[in-house]
Design a protein around this motif. Structure first.
Motif, PDB file in Angstrom:
ATOM      1  N   ALA A  95      31.524  29.179 -11.880  1.00  0.00           N
ATOM      2  CA  ALA A  95      31.596  28.462 -10.599  1.00  0.00           C
ATOM      3  C   ALA A  95      31.339  26.976 -10.823  1.00  0.00           C
ATOM      4  CB  ALA A  95      30.583  29.032  -9.619  1.00  0.00           C
ATOM      5  N   SER A  96      31.929  26.174  -9.946  1.00  0.00           N
ATOM      6  CA  SER A  96      31.687  24.730  -9.974  1.00  0.00           C
ATOM      7  C   SER A  96      31.359  24.266  -8.562  1.00  0.00           C
ATOM      8  CB  SER A  96      32.927  23.995 -10.491  1.00  0.00           C
ATOM      9  OG  SER A  96      33.942  23.973  -9.484  1.00  0.00           O
ATOM     10  N   ALA A  97      31.207  22.982  -8.414  1.00  0.00           N
ATOM     11  CA  ALA A  97      30.897  22.422  -7.094  1.00  0.00           C
ATOM     12  C   ALA A  97      32.033  22.641  -6.108  1.00  0.00           C
ATOM     13  CB  ALA A  97      30.594  20.928  -7.218  1.00  0.00           C
ATOM     14  N   LEU A 117      23.398  30.314  -8.831  1.00  0.00           N
ATOM     15  CA  LEU A 117      24.425  29.286  -8.746  1.00  0.00           C
ATOM     16  C   LEU A 117      23.825  27.883  -8.767  1.00  0.00           C
ATOM     17  CD1 LEU A 117      26.445  31.033  -5.914  1.00  0.00           C
ATOM     18  CD2 LEU A 117      27.301  30.651  -8.239  1.00  0.00           C
ATOM     19  N   THR A 121      26.161  25.048  -4.074  1.00  0.00           N
ATOM     20  CA  THR A 121      27.377  25.870  -4.146  1.00  0.00           C
ATOM     21  C   THR A 121      27.648  26.541  -2.802  1.00  0.00           C
ATOM     22  OG1 THR A 121      26.982  26.329  -6.490  1.00  0.00           O
ATOM     23  CG2 THR A 121      28.517  27.775  -5.339  1.00  0.00           C
TER      24      THR A 121
END
Length: 279
Positions: A95-97, A117, A121
């Motif tokens: 996952a990313s921003a 996370l 997020t």
């Protein structure tokens, strides 16, 4: 209107609900090249869809897949709640921003995902029901404060591929959604079951009673779906003063122990249990 995503969609868990959602996405025109399935035992409808559309899949953690060209736009978590702690940490690493994590795992709170996370997020918690398998489900959803309007729109499109979507303003209301619509199909099936049993008690053979009861419940549901009238009005339309329906409703609507009180007790029992499971 075709379903589109501004990046890849990782579907973690392709059981009955995950497969139903995947089928709905593809029916809505989602590009299969944007989908990646993570499922250790890919089989049934999901396997057929993956093979037919050439969808990538991985049976182990996401690290077993070749590096993604960019972080996914959406991670849809459709695994069983008891598998979450085993599966989700590896998913969280991709996952990313810009990623929104959307869970349809019953009982798992937004905070249970956020702890894995990066801060900030976007997380959406959703509760679909089993009629999603035929595209007639309804899903209650809630988003955390980091979810943008665009991310909510993407999630609504994905959820809307299998039925209607209702957003609630507070996560505490998801347990009520579960008690009404998540568990609700079982209440309706019980109505059909007991109506058939009552038909047998009235003298019908079992096969005829089941056929009459099932068709009545499904037909009445479809009439409610298509009608602009509310349930109370539709009930009143069937009820002639002093007639057979009125006689039956006098029993079902008895003060103190009528169907309304019984249904309220049932929903509140489901609500309490949902809160217990979420602790």
């Amino acid at each position: 209107m075709s379903l589109k995503s501004n990046g890849s969609i990782v579907l973690a868990g392709a059981g009955k609900m995950g497969a139903a959602m995947l089928a709905g996405w593809l029916d809505r025109g989602l590009d299969p090249a944007t989908v990646i399935i993570q499922e250790p035992h890919l089989c049934g409808a999901a396997l057929e869809l993956a093979q037919k559309h050439g969808i990538k899949s991985v049976s182990g953690p996401m690290s077993d897949l070749e590096p993604l060209p960019s972080p996914p736009a959406v991670i849809v978590v459709a695994v069983k709640p008891q598998m979450m702690d085993e599966v989700f940490p590896a998913l969280a690493k991709i996952a990313s921003a810009e990623t929104v994590v959307m869970s349809i795992a019953a009982g798992k709170t937004i905070s249970s995902f956020e702890r894995y996370l990066p801060p900030g997020t976007a997380v959406v918690r959703a509760m679909p029901n089993t009629p999603a398998a035929i595209g007639r489900g309804i899903t209650g959803a809630v988003a955390n404060n980091h979810t943008s309007a665009a991310q909510k729109e993407i999630c609504e499109g994905l959820l809307g591929a299998v039925g209607d979507v209702v957003w609630v303003p507070d996560e505490s209301l998801i347990d009520a959604v579960t008690a009404v619509s998540g568990s609700g199909p079982a209440y309706v099936f019980l109505l059909a079951e007991t109506l058939a049993q009552a038909g047998v008690a009235a003298g019908l053979d079992e096969a005829t009673a089941k056929r009459l009861a099932s068709a009545t419940v499904s037909g009445a549901g479809e009439l409610l779906h298509r009608s602009n009238s509310d349930p109370a009005t539709l009930r009143q339309n069937v009820t002639s003063p002093g007639g057979t329906t009125a006689a039956a409703l006098t029993v079902l609507m008895r003060d103190g122990d009528g169907l309304k009180d019984l249904m309220t007790d049932a929903v509140l029992a489901a609500l309490r249990r949902g809160r217990e499971l979420g602790q």
